[in-house]
Design an enzyme around this catalytic site. Structure first.
Site, PDB file in Angstrom:
ATOM      1  N   TYR A 139      28.438 -26.010   0.972  1.00 34.96           N
ATOM      2  CA  TYR A 139      29.793 -25.894   2.475  1.00 34.96           C
ATOM      3  C   TYR A 139      31.113 -25.326   1.441  1.00 34.96           C
ATOM      4  O   TYR A 139      32.087 -25.766   2.293  1.00 34.96           O
ATOM      5  CB  TYR A 139      29.895 -27.281   2.839  1.00 34.96           C
ATOM      6  CG  TYR A 139      28.282 -27.469   3.589  1.00 34.96           C
ATOM      7  CD1 TYR A 139      28.328 -27.279   5.011  1.00 34.96           C
ATOM      8  CD2 TYR A 139      27.435 -27.938   3.152  1.00 34.96           C
ATOM      9  CE1 TYR A 139      26.589 -27.132   5.789  1.00 34.96           C
ATOM     10  CE2 TYR A 139      26.437 -27.858   3.027  1.00 34.96           C
ATOM     11  CZ  TYR A 139      25.751 -28.210   4.951  1.00 34.96           C
ATOM     12  OH  TYR A 139      24.957 -28.370   6.041  1.00 34.96           O
ATOM     13  N   LYS A 192      16.090 -32.555  -5.254  1.00 30.41           N
ATOM     14  CA  LYS A 192      15.654 -31.680  -6.138  1.00 30.41           C
ATOM     15  C   LYS A 192      15.670 -31.794  -6.689  1.00 30.41           C
ATOM     16  O   LYS A 192      16.302 -30.729  -8.547  1.00 30.41           O
ATOM     17  CB  LYS A 192      15.169 -30.908  -5.352  1.00 30.41           C
ATOM     18  CG  LYS A 192      14.487 -29.427  -5.818  1.00 30.41           C
ATOM     19  CD  LYS A 192      13.269 -30.427  -4.540  1.00 30.41           C
ATOM     20  CE  LYS A 192      11.752 -29.120  -4.759  1.00 30.41           C
ATOM     21  NZ  LYS A 192      10.290 -29.828  -4.631  1.00 30.41           N
ATOM     22  N   ASP A 249      22.135 -32.379   5.876  1.00 31.19           N
ATOM     23  CA  ASP A 249      22.475 -31.854   6.957  1.00 31.19           C
ATOM     24  C   ASP A 249      20.700 -31.981   8.178  1.00 31.19           C
ATOM     25  O   ASP A 249      20.893 -32.096   8.432  1.00 31.19           O
ATOM     26  CB  ASP A 249      22.775 -30.808   6.315  1.00 31.19           C
ATOM     27  CG  ASP A 249      23.079 -29.516   8.088  1.00 31.19           C
ATOM     28  OD1 ASP A 249      22.666 -30.650   8.689  1.00 31.19           O
ATOM     29  OD2 ASP A 249      23.784 -28.607   8.056  1.00 31.19           O
TER      30      ASP A 249
END
Length: 357
Positions: A139, A192, A249
C-alpha cells in the site's frame, strides 16, 4: 481519569454512509446522557460529492483539523461517478498514512441471533481479533509502469516492510492479547515465510524477538493460506491474529462474513501513540443503490461508535452499546441481521437506543 468531552469529526461520506452515521450518532447522543459525558461533533462533507463539486478530497488544512480531534468517525466512501481508487487513495489511505494510523483493529465476533455461513457454529465459537499493520506493505505505492499500453508493458508494485513498522504493530498486538479478556492468551502471526523470504522473514524474526518480552502470552504461526482454511474450519482456535497489511486486508473480509456479513462488522484505524488520532468505521461499502431506501443495516456503524468510545476513555459507554446491540440482534433481529432485515435503518437505531437503558 476518563475525559468528559470527546471531540469527534464525522465524515459521513457517500451513498448510505450518511444514513448509518446518523444512527451511530443517535446512539452516541443517548449513551452520553446515560453515562455522564459529552461530545463535540463536527460534521465534514468530505467524499465523492465534494470531490465532484470542487476537485478536492481532503481540503487544505483538513489534516490539521483532524489532528485537533480525539477521534474520527467515517461512514463510507465510494461514489458511482468517481473512478475507483481516487477516493480510496485520496481519503482512506491519505488519512491512514498522514495520521500514522498504523494499527487496523478488526474484531471478529458473532453476535447473538446473527447467522453465520458456518454450520453448527455460534457466538462462543467466533470471537477473535485481527490486528493488521496499516501503513506499509504493497500500500506504500512504490512501483510504476514501463512501456504502458504496449505488448511489452511491465508493471512493478513493491512491498515495503521496516523493522519499526513490524515491531510497533507486533508489540501492540502482544499488549492487546495480554489485556484481552480471553483464556487463550494466544497471539498468532500470519504471514508467508516459506515464499516471501525477505520481508516476511523480517516479520518472523521481529515476532520471535518481541515475544521474549511477553512470556505470559502464547505464540503461534500460520501461513496465510492455512489461516484462511482454519478460520473456516476451526474459528474457535483463534484469540488474536497479527498480520501484514495485504494479508490483513484479505482475511479481515473473511472474518467479516464469518461474523455474519459487513452489516455487522466494524473496525478501527488506530494511532495508539500519545496524541494520536484514530478513525473508526463500519466495514460495509457505500452501497449507493440503496441510498434513501432505509434498508441498510446500521449495526456495523453502531459497533464502530462503541469502538470509538472504548478508545477515547469511555469503556463503560462502549460496553453498554455492545450489550444493547447484542440484545437487539438476539431478540428483535434474530436471524435477520445477516442481511435479511425486518426493520428499517432508522428503526434498528431506535431499537438499540431503547435497549441502552
Amino acid at each position: 481519569m476518563a475525559q468528559t468531552t470527546i471531540k469527534i469529526a464525522t465524515i459521513a461520506g457517500d451513498g448510505t454512509g450518511p444514513e448509518v452515521t446518523a444512527e451511530a450518532l443517535k446512539v452516541l447522543a443517548a449513551v452520553e446522557k446515560l453515562e455522564g459525558f459529552s461530545t463535540d461533533v463536527e460534521s465534514l462533507d468530505w467524499g465523492g460529492a465534494r470531490y465532484l463539486r470542487t476537485g478536492e478530497i481532503v481540503p487544505e488544512g483538513g489534516l490539521d483539523l483532524l489532528r485537533s480531534k480525539d477521534a474520527v468517525f467515517l461512514g463510507a466512501i465510494g461514489h458511482p461517478d468517481v473512478a475507483p481508487g481516487i477516493l480510496e487513495k485520496g481519503l482512506l489511505l491519505e488519512l491512514r498514512f498522514k495520521l500514522d494510523q498504523y494499527i487496523n483493529l478488526r474484531p471478529v465476533k458473532l453476535l447473538p441471533g446473527v447467522e453465520t455461513p458456518l454450520a453448527g457454529r455460534g457466538p462462543s465459537d467466533i470471537d477473535f481479533v485481527i490486528v493488521r499493520e496499516n501503513t506499509e506493505d504493497l500500500y506504500c505505492g512504490v512501483g510504476g509502469f514501463l512501456k504502458k499500453g504496449t505488448p511489452d508493458e511491465v508493471a512493478v508494485q513493491q512491498a515495503i516492510y521496516t523493522r519499526k513498522g513490524c515491531e510497533r504493530c507486533i508489540r501492540w498486538a502482544f499488549d492487546y492479547t495480554r489485556k484481552r479478556n480471553s483464556p487463550k492468551k494466544t497471539l498468532t502471526l500470519v504471514a508467508k515465510t516459506n515464499v516471501l523470504t525477505f520481508g516476511h522473514d523480517l516479520w518472523w524474526r521481529t515476532f520471535q524477538e518481541v515475544a521474549k518480552d511477553y512470556p505470559d502470552v502464547k505464540t503461534d504461526y500460520n501461513h496465510v493460506d492455512a489461516c484462511c482454511m482454519w478460520m473456516v474450519k476451526n474459528p474457535d482456535a483463534y484469540d488474536v491474529i497479527v498480520t501484514t497489511n495485504m494479508f490483513g486486508d484479505i482475511i479481515t473480509d473473511l472474518g467479516g462474513i464469518l461474523q455474519g456479513g459487513m452489516g455487522v462488522a466494524a473496525g478501527g484505524n488506530l494511532n495508539p501513540d500519545p496524541g494520536g488520532v484514530s478513525m473508526f468505521e463500519p466495514m460495509g461499502g457505500s452501497a449507493p443503490k440503496y441510498t434513501g431506501t432505509d434498508k441498510i443495516n446500521p449495526i456495523a456503524a453502531i459497533n464502530a461508535m462503541a469502538m470509538l468510545l472504548e478508545h477515547t476513555g469511555q469503556p463503560a459507554a462502549a460496553a453498554r452499546i455492545e450489550r444493547a446491540v447484542a440484545h437487539v440482534t438476539g431478540t428483535k433481529m434474530k436471524g435477520q441481521a445477516a442481511g435479511k432485515m425486518g426493520y428499517g435503518t432508522k428503526a434498528v437505531g431506535d431499537l438499540v437506543v431503547a435497549a441502552l437503558a
